[in-house]
Design a protein around this motif. Structure first.
Motif, PDB file in Angstrom:
ATOM      1  N   THR A  70      66.929  27.327  13.114  1.00 50.27           N
ATOM      2  CA  THR A  70      67.070  27.017  11.689  1.00 50.27           C
ATOM      3  C   THR A  70      68.469  26.497  11.386  1.00 50.27           C
ATOM      4  O   THR A  70      69.423  26.799  12.104  1.00 50.27           O
ATOM      5  N   ASP A  71      68.547  25.723  10.296  1.00 54.99           N
ATOM      6  CA  ASP A  71      69.841  25.313   9.758  1.00 54.99           C
ATOM      7  C   ASP A  71      70.006  25.834   8.333  1.00 54.99           C
ATOM      8  O   ASP A  71      70.880  25.393   7.594  1.00 54.99           O
ATOM      9  N   THR A  72      69.163  26.789   7.954  1.00 54.01           N
ATOM     10  CA  THR A  72      69.171  27.350   6.602  1.00 54.01           C
ATOM     11  C   THR A  72      70.091  28.562   6.529  1.00 54.01           C
ATOM     12  O   THR A  72      69.858  29.571   7.217  1.00 54.01           O
ATOM     13  N   THR A  73      71.121  28.476   5.723  1.00 58.54           N
ATOM     14  CA  THR A  73      72.047  29.593   5.566  1.00 58.54           C
ATOM     15  C   THR A  73      71.340  30.807   4.980  1.00 58.54           C
ATOM     16  O   THR A  73      70.561  30.698   4.033  1.00 58.54           O
ATOM     17  N   GLY A  74      71.592  31.964   5.556  1.00 63.61           N
ATOM     18  CA  GLY A  74      71.020  33.214   5.071  1.00 63.61           C
ATOM     19  C   GLY A  74      69.680  33.565   5.662  1.00 63.61           C
ATOM     20  O   GLY A  74      69.186  34.675   5.448  1.00 63.61           O
ATOM     21  N   LEU A  75      69.060  32.652   6.389  1.00 62.03           N
ATOM     22  CA  LEU A  75      67.760  32.903   7.004  1.00 62.03           C
ATOM     23  C   LEU A  75      67.975  33.438   8.414  1.00 62.03           C
ATOM     24  O   LEU A  75      68.744  32.869   9.195  1.00 62.03           O
ATOM     25  N   THR A  76      67.304  34.533   8.754  1.00 61.67           N
ATOM     26  CA  THR A  76      67.451  35.156  10.065  1.00 61.67           C
ATOM     27  C   THR A  76      66.286  34.786  10.964  1.00 61.67           C
ATOM     28  O   THR A  76      65.125  34.916  10.575  1.00 61.67           O
ATOM     29  N   VAL A  77      66.597  34.321  12.169  1.00 60.64           N
ATOM     30  CA  VAL A  77      65.584  34.118  13.199  1.00 60.64           C
ATOM     31  C   VAL A  77      65.850  35.118  14.320  1.00 60.64           C
ATOM     32  O   VAL A  77      67.001  35.447  14.609  1.00 60.64           O
ATOM     33  N   GLY A  78      64.784  35.599  14.947  1.00 63.40           N
ATOM     34  CA  GLY A  78      64.978  36.602  15.984  1.00 63.40           C
ATOM     35  C   GLY A  78      63.742  36.806  16.821  1.00 63.40           C
ATOM     36  O   GLY A  78      62.665  36.277  16.523  1.00 63.40           O
ATOM     37  N   VAL A  79      63.900  37.586  17.877  1.00 66.54           N
ATOM     38  CA  VAL A  79      62.804  37.888  18.804  1.00 66.54           C
ATOM     39  C   VAL A  79      62.822  39.369  19.136  1.00 66.54           C
ATOM     40  O   VAL A  79      63.871  40.017  19.113  1.00 66.54           O
ATOM     41  N   MET A  80      61.648  39.901  19.447  1.00 65.70           N
ATOM     42  CA  MET A  80      61.510  41.296  19.865  1.00 65.70           C
ATOM     43  C   MET A  80      61.371  41.372  21.377  1.00 65.70           C
ATOM     44  O   MET A  80      60.688  40.549  21.984  1.00 65.70           O
ATOM     45  N   THR A  81      62.008  42.381  21.969  1.00 67.84           N
ATOM     46  CA  THR A  81      61.940  42.556  23.415  1.00 67.84           C
ATOM     47  C   THR A  81      61.950  44.033  23.792  1.00 67.84           C
ATOM     48  O   THR A  81      62.389  44.884  23.021  1.00 67.84           O
ATOM     49  N   ALA A  82      61.471  44.291  25.011  1.00 64.39           N
ATOM     50  CA  ALA A  82      61.582  45.617  25.606  1.00 64.39           C
ATOM     51  C   ALA A  82      61.581  45.460  27.120  1.00 64.39           C
ATOM     52  O   ALA A  82      60.882  46.191  27.817  1.00 64.39           O
ATOM     53  N   ASP A  83      62.323  44.512  27.631  1.00 65.33           N
ATOM     54  CA  ASP A  83      62.559  44.167  29.038  1.00 65.33           C
ATOM     55  C   ASP A  83      62.777  42.667  29.187  1.00 65.33           C
ATOM     56  O   ASP A  83      63.606  42.241  29.987  1.00 65.33           O
ATOM     57  N   CYS A  84      61.984  41.843  28.464  1.00 66.60           N
ATOM     58  CA  CYS A  84      62.177  40.395  28.525  1.00 66.60           C
ATOM     59  C   CYS A  84      63.576  40.036  28.011  1.00 66.60           C
ATOM     60  O   CYS A  84      64.251  40.860  27.387  1.00 66.60           O
ATOM     61  N   ILE A  85      63.985  38.802  28.274  1.00 64.24           N
ATOM     62  CA  ILE A  85      65.344  38.383  27.922  1.00 64.24           C
ATOM     63  C   ILE A  85      65.395  37.822  26.510  1.00 64.24           C
ATOM     64  O   ILE A  85      64.696  36.853  26.204  1.00 64.24           O
ATOM     65  N   PRO A  86      66.226  38.406  25.641  1.00 65.58           N
ATOM     66  CA  PRO A  86      66.518  37.750  24.360  1.00 65.58           C
ATOM     67  C   PRO A  86      67.736  36.858  24.519  1.00 65.58           C
ATOM     68  O   PRO A  86      68.761  37.288  25.050  1.00 65.58           O
ATOM     69  N   VAL A  87      67.618  35.611  24.083  1.00 64.99           N
ATOM     70  CA  VAL A  87      68.757  34.694  24.150  1.00 64.99           C
ATOM     71  C   VAL A  87      69.025  34.167  22.749  1.00 64.99           C
ATOM     72  O   VAL A  87      68.122  33.623  22.096  1.00 64.99           O
ATOM     73  N   LEU A  88      70.251  34.341  22.281  1.00 64.75           N
ATOM     74  CA  LEU A  88      70.672  33.844  20.978  1.00 64.75           C
ATOM     75  C   LEU A  88      71.572  32.626  21.170  1.00 64.75           C
ATOM     76  O   LEU A  88      72.366  32.570  22.116  1.00 64.75           O
ATOM     77  N   PHE A  89      71.441  31.668  20.246  1.00 64.09           N
ATOM     78  CA  PHE A  89      72.171  30.408  20.342  1.00 64.09           C
ATOM     79  C   PHE A  89      72.833  30.068  19.004  1.00 64.09           C
ATOM     80  O   PHE A  89      72.315  30.408  17.935  1.00 64.09           O
ATOM     81  N   CYS A  90      73.933  29.338  19.089  1.00 62.47           N
ATOM     82  CA  CYS A  90      74.488  28.645  17.925  1.00 62.47           C
ATOM     83  C   CYS A  90      75.254  27.442  18.448  1.00 62.47           C
ATOM     84  O   CYS A  90      75.558  27.346  19.651  1.00 62.47           O
ATOM     85  N   ASP A  91      75.550  26.490  17.556  1.00 67.04           N
ATOM     86  CA  ASP A  91      76.413  25.379  17.964  1.00 67.04           C
ATOM     87  C   ASP A  91      77.831  25.653  17.463  1.00 67.04           C
ATOM     88  O   ASP A  91      78.043  26.476  16.574  1.00 67.04           O
ATOM     89  N   ILE A  92      78.775  24.980  18.058  1.00 68.15           N
ATOM     90  CA  ILE A  92      80.169  25.306  17.767  1.00 68.15           C
ATOM     91  C   ILE A  92      80.616  24.842  16.388  1.00 68.15           C
ATOM     92  O   ILE A  92      81.691  25.226  15.922  1.00 68.15           O
ATOM     93  N   GLN A  93      79.775  24.049  15.708  1.00 67.63           N
ATOM     94  CA  GLN A  93      80.064  23.685  14.327  1.00 67.63           C
ATOM     95  C   GLN A  93      79.475  24.695  13.336  1.00 67.63           C
ATOM     96  O   GLN A  93      79.747  24.618  12.138  1.00 67.63           O
ATOM     97  N   GLY A  94      78.669  25.628  13.823  1.00 66.48           N
ATOM     98  CA  GLY A  94      78.031  26.600  12.954  1.00 66.48           C
ATOM     99  C   GLY A  94      77.020  25.965  12.020  1.00 66.48           C
ATOM    100  O   GLY A  94      76.885  26.373  10.867  1.00 66.48           O
TER     101      GLY A  94
END
Length: 250
Positions: A98-122
């Motif tokens: 997403t590029d929407t300020t204030g909106l949360t994106v996420g994933v649920m895990t219990a062994d699988c890999i969660p990977v979070l990303f952002c770009d350096i411009q935010g």
């Protein structure tokens, strides 16, 4: 639903610069209302926990009122979401951007890999769920390619997941990872795969250079993390899920 008071949330966070205007975190199993095998901050509705308790747990999350939930199916799909996606039924996908300020994106895990990303411009953030099937299918690459910024301008963070010492697999799975022989070893006559190491290789191949790994193992740290495999071995499955999330905080 129990009325037992909650302990404070215990969150794990990437070491990303504050000036990016990005908030990211991974929950632990501490700080919620769930009981039994789900103790205590289970955030999944699909594992048999009481729905009202899960809703109460979710209400404790930072930015809880603007979270886009996914129905994860071990796919390679990354969806682009905006404010209209908040409050809607879960989207079938294993990554979201997403590029929407204030909106949360996420994933649920219990062994699988969660990977979070952002770009350096935010300007954009994303979260991906990488089990071994999704990892092979290309969920991380699809997430990287969904960014407007080039891959070399992305930050990626690998959250708590099962580590090689405890990820026992059969010959068929090892064969699926034949391109990564350095991450497949035999211990006590059993194959073990380093999923996090393979994730780093694939991210590097996609052009991402700034990758950090928290190094934490869901299987070994029962106090802090749910682990589907540990619960299966202990005969206490099903178990709960953690949530790894990221948002543009502005």
């Amino acid at each position: 639903m129990t009325s037992t008071p909650c302990k404070p949330l215990s969150l794990i966070t990437p070491d990303w610069p504050d000036e990016l205007g990005v908030r990211a975190y991974c929950t632990t199993r501490q700080g919620g209302l769930s009981t039994g095998a789900y103790t205590s901050l289970n955030l999944a509705l699909h594992v048999g926990d009481d729905p009202d308790t899960v809703a109460a747990n979710r209400s404790r999350l930072p930015g809880h009122d603007k979270i886009v939930w996914l129905e994860q199916v071990h796919s390679a799909d990354c969806v682009s979401v905006d404010a209209s996606s908040s409050g809607q039924p879960p989207i079938i996908a294993d990554a979201a951007i997403t590029d929407t300020t204030g909106l949360t994106v996420g994933v649920m895990t219990a062994d699988c890999i969660p990977v979070l990303f952002c770009d350096i411009q935010g300007r954009q953030v994303a979260a991906a769920h990488a089990g071994w099937r999704g990892l092979l299918a290309g969920v991380l690459e699809n997430t990287v390619h969904s960014f407007q910024a080039p891959a070399e301008q992305l930050l990626a963070w690998i959250g708590p997941c099962i580590r090689q010492a405890h990820f026992e697999v059969g010959a068929d799975t090892v064969n699926a990872f034949a391109d990564y022989p350095n991450h497949c070893v035999v211990v006590d006559n059993t194959w073990r795969i380093d999923l996090a190491g393979i994730a780093v290789e694939r991210l590097n191949a996609a052009g991402v250079r700034a990758i950090s790994d928290c190094g934490l193992c869901t299987y070994t740290d029962e106090r802090r993390f749910y682990s589907h495999r540990r619960a299966t071995h202990q005969g206490t499955a099903p178990t709960g899920r953690m949530f790894s999330a990221v948002m543009l905080s502005g």
